[in-house]
Design a protein around this motif. Structure first.
Motif, PDB file in Angstrom:
ATOM      1  N   LYS A   1       0.829  -1.207   0.000  1.00  0.00           N
ATOM      2  CA  LYS A   1       0.000   0.000   0.000  1.00  0.00           C
ATOM      3  C   LYS A   1       0.864   1.257   0.000  1.00  0.00           C
ATOM      4  O   LYS A   1       0.583   2.221  -0.732  1.00  0.00           O
ATOM      5  CB  LYS A   1      -0.945  -0.012   1.203  1.00  0.00           C
ATOM      6  CG  LYS A   1      -2.049  -1.054   1.091  1.00  0.00           C
ATOM      7  CD  LYS A   1      -3.094  -0.915   2.179  1.00  0.00           C
ATOM      8  CE  LYS A   1      -4.309  -1.761   1.852  1.00  0.00           C
ATOM      9  NZ  LYS A   1      -5.453  -1.528   2.736  1.00  0.00           N
ATOM     10  N   ALA A   2       1.928   1.249   0.789  1.00  0.00           N
ATOM     11  CA  ALA A   2       2.816   2.410   0.830  1.00  0.00           C
ATOM     12  C   ALA A   2       3.551   2.578  -0.495  1.00  0.00           C
ATOM     13  O   ALA A   2       3.770   3.704  -0.962  1.00  0.00           O
ATOM     14  CB  ALA A   2       3.817   2.261   1.973  1.00  0.00           C
ATOM     15  N   GLY A   3       3.928   1.456  -1.115  1.00  0.00           N
ATOM     16  CA  GLY A   3       4.601   1.528  -2.405  1.00  0.00           C
ATOM     17  C   GLY A   3       3.695   2.065  -3.497  1.00  0.00           C
ATOM     18  O   GLY A   3       4.124   2.855  -4.345  1.00  0.00           O
TER      19      GLY A   3
ATOM     20  N   ALA B   1       1.184   4.065  -2.985  1.00  0.00           N
ATOM     21  CA  ALA B   1       1.039   5.494  -2.693  1.00  0.00           C
ATOM     22  C   ALA B   1       2.242   6.277  -3.190  1.00  0.00           C
ATOM     23  O   ALA B   1       2.111   7.407  -3.671  1.00  0.00           O
ATOM     24  CB  ALA B   1       0.843   5.697  -1.188  1.00  0.00           C
ATOM     25  N   ALA B   2       3.430   5.659  -3.107  1.00  0.00           N
ATOM     26  CA  ALA B   2       4.635   6.325  -3.596  1.00  0.00           C
ATOM     27  C   ALA B   2       4.619   6.497  -5.110  1.00  0.00           C
ATOM     28  O   ALA B   2       5.308   7.366  -5.643  1.00  0.00           O
ATOM     29  CB  ALA B   2       5.878   5.533  -3.174  1.00  0.00           C
ATOM     30  N   ARG B   3       3.813   5.697  -5.795  1.00  0.00           N
ATOM     31  CA  ARG B   3       3.647   5.854  -7.244  1.00  0.00           C
ATOM     32  C   ARG B   3       2.557   6.877  -7.570  1.00  0.00           C
ATOM     33  O   ARG B   3       2.186   7.042  -8.735  1.00  0.00           O
ATOM     34  CB  ARG B   3       3.291   4.510  -7.903  1.00  0.00           C
ATOM     35  CG  ARG B   3       4.360   3.437  -7.902  1.00  0.00           C
ATOM     36  CD  ARG B   3       5.622   3.786  -8.671  1.00  0.00           C
ATOM     37  NE  ARG B   3       5.424   4.216 -10.048  1.00  0.00           N
ATOM     38  CZ  ARG B   3       5.396   3.410 -11.120  1.00  0.00           C
ATOM     39  NH1 ARG B   3       5.536   2.102 -10.959  1.00  0.00           N
ATOM     40  NH2 ARG B   3       5.244   3.910 -12.329  1.00  0.00           N
ATOM     41  N   GLY B   4       2.027   7.548  -6.549  1.00  0.00           N
ATOM     42  CA  GLY B   4       1.040   8.589  -6.770  1.00  0.00           C
ATOM     43  C   GLY B   4      -0.397   8.127  -6.693  1.00  0.00           C
ATOM     44  O   GLY B   4      -1.321   8.880  -7.021  1.00  0.00           O
ATOM     45  N   GLN B   5      -0.618   6.883  -6.221  1.00  0.00           N
ATOM     46  CA  GLN B   5      -1.964   6.351  -6.122  1.00  0.00           C
ATOM     47  C   GLN B   5      -2.403   6.281  -4.662  1.00  0.00           C
ATOM     48  O   GLN B   5      -1.755   6.848  -3.788  1.00  0.00           O
ATOM     49  CB  GLN B   5      -2.020   4.976  -6.803  1.00  0.00           C
ATOM     50  CG  GLN B   5      -1.525   4.990  -8.241  1.00  0.00           C
ATOM     51  CD  GLN B   5      -2.186   6.058  -9.093  1.00  0.00           C
ATOM     52  OE1 GLN B   5      -3.404   6.114  -9.197  1.00  0.00           O
ATOM     53  NE2 GLN B   5      -1.376   6.924  -9.693  1.00  0.00           N
ATOM     54  N   VAL B   6      -3.504   5.599  -4.382  1.00  0.00           N
ATOM     55  CA  VAL B   6      -4.078   5.566  -3.031  1.00  0.00           C
ATOM     56  C   VAL B   6      -3.783   4.224  -2.376  1.00  0.00           C
ATOM     57  O   VAL B   6      -4.179   3.172  -2.894  1.00  0.00           O
ATOM     58  CB  VAL B   6      -5.604   5.809  -3.076  1.00  0.00           C
ATOM     59  CG1 VAL B   6      -6.191   5.744  -1.665  1.00  0.00           C
ATOM     60  CG2 VAL B   6      -5.914   7.154  -3.721  1.00  0.00           C
ATOM     61  N   GLY B   7      -3.091   4.262  -1.250  1.00  0.00           N
ATOM     62  CA  GLY B   7      -2.770   3.040  -0.528  1.00  0.00           C
ATOM     63  C   GLY B   7      -3.590   2.907   0.736  1.00  0.00           C
ATOM     64  O   GLY B   7      -4.444   2.061   0.868  1.00  0.00           O
ATOM     65  N   GLY B   8      -3.329   3.790   1.685  1.00  0.00           N
ATOM     66  CA  GLY B   8      -4.031   3.711   2.955  1.00  0.00           C
ATOM     67  C   GLY B   8      -3.396   2.686   3.876  1.00  0.00           C
ATOM     68  O   GLY B   8      -2.307   2.176   3.623  1.00  0.00           O
ATOM     69  N   LEU B   9      -4.105   2.386   4.955  1.00  0.00           N
ATOM     70  CA  LEU B   9      -3.601   1.464   5.968  1.00  0.00           C
ATOM     71  C   LEU B   9      -4.120   0.060   5.742  1.00  0.00           C
ATOM     72  O   LEU B   9      -5.168  -0.148   5.137  1.00  0.00           O
ATOM     73  CB  LEU B   9      -4.023   1.944   7.365  1.00  0.00           C
ATOM     74  CG  LEU B   9      -3.530   3.339   7.785  1.00  0.00           C
ATOM     75  CD1 LEU B   9      -4.099   3.690   9.156  1.00  0.00           C
ATOM     76  CD2 LEU B   9      -2.013   3.406   7.791  1.00  0.00           C
TER      77      LEU B   9
END
Length: 303
Positions: free
Chosen positions: A264-266, A268-276
């Motif tokens: 999820k964090a990865g 998000a690092a690509r500009g998308q939505v990860g969350g917990l």
């Protein structure tokens, strides 16, 4: 219009997509839409929703239906929607496949039942999958993921099920080449698609014909590498297959060491939505998140 058969379309690259949650721990519908749309611009052949990486076991029945509904709205008909399914009982699993069919999924990926592990022998697993396949409104794939559920689908069951008209193939998330060979041998003589779920094993399995394509958690971070890996192997380009396989191996060993929270964090690092990730899974610390961002940026730059 894509005139290939469903089995031909399954011999490709798929992401085992995470399920994003918002600040109130609800399914982030907008985030899911955006993630799916972005994935489909990266060269993938489709998306698996509600797989192990999608936290299927952490979602309510309503949430599972919602994820599939949103996914089908976002995933155009020229790409495949694979729905993760499979509960402890056969009757509940059949209802899961029916729900997937109602939502418009193309295929149901049915994980091995695992609560009564000692009872999950070849005979009982064969009976389970045959009953599910008989009742499912859409084709199903067998799913062996021993690292998570501690049950390995026996090759004996694959041999007994490969000819079923509603069983289209399987996903093998193990990395043992001997077992992969037994699965391929068990399905010999049948039009049976085998997809790999191990980023480490995928390059070798693809080049030797032990799998026809991949469904990878690592594709949450490097979907381009997964798509290019399958194409390179199909073209017989060994150097490119090794290159993209190495990127996927590295992202699995770095970002993937943190499990679903890492994926999820990865993403998000690509500009998308990860969350917990949902409890009881551990979420990563701020320092770990910064490390994931650095790893992701480095590997994405190498694509």
């Amino acid at each position: 219009m894509d005139h290939r058969t469903l089995k031909e379309r399954l011999a490709g690259a798929f992401v085992a997509l995470i399920t994003p949650f918002d600040a109130a721990d609800q399914v982030d519908v907008a985030g899911l839409r955006g993630n799916a749309a972005w994935m489909l611009t990266r060269g993938l052949d489709g998306i698996l929703l509600l797989g192990s990486t999608g936290e299927q076991v952490h979602l309510s029945e309503f949430e599972r239906a919602l994820v599939l509904e949103v996914g089908r709205q976002q995933i155009a008909a020229d790409r495949l929607l694979i729905a993760g399914a499979g509960l402890s009982g056969t009757r509940q699993t059949i209802e899961e496949t029916r729900q997937a069919g109602r939502a418009g999924a193309d295929v149901a990926l049915v994980v091995t039942p695992s609560y009564y592990q000692k009872a999950m022998n070849a005979a009982n697993l064969t009976n389970h999958y045959r009953a599910v396949a008989d009742a499912s409104p859409i084709p199903i794939m067998l799913y062996s993921v021993p690292p998570i559920v501690n049950v390995t689908l026996p090759a004996e069951s694959v041999a007994a099920l490969a000819g079923h008209p509603n069983i289209i193939g399987m996903k093998n998330s193990g990395g043992d080449p001997q077992m992969a060979g037994l699965y391929r041998e068990a399905a010999a003589g049948h039009d049976f698609i085998i997809l790999g779920g191990s980023a480490h094993a995928a390059p070798g399995f693809l080049l030797t014909g032990l799998v026809d394509g991949v469904i990878l958690a690592a594709a949450n971070v490097l979907p381009e590498a997964a798509a290019n890996l399958v194409r390179a192997a199909r073209d017989g380009d060994i150097a490119a297959t090794r290159r993209y396989g190495e990127l996927l191996r590295r992202v699995s060993e770095t970002v993937g060491r943190h499990g679903i929270a890492g994926w999820k964090a990865g993403l998000a690092a690509r500009g998308q939505v990860g969350g917990l990730a949902r409890l009881p899974l551990r979420n990563i610390t701020d320092s770990e998140r910064q490390q994931v961002i650095a790893w992701t940026n480095e590997l994405a730059a190498a694509l």
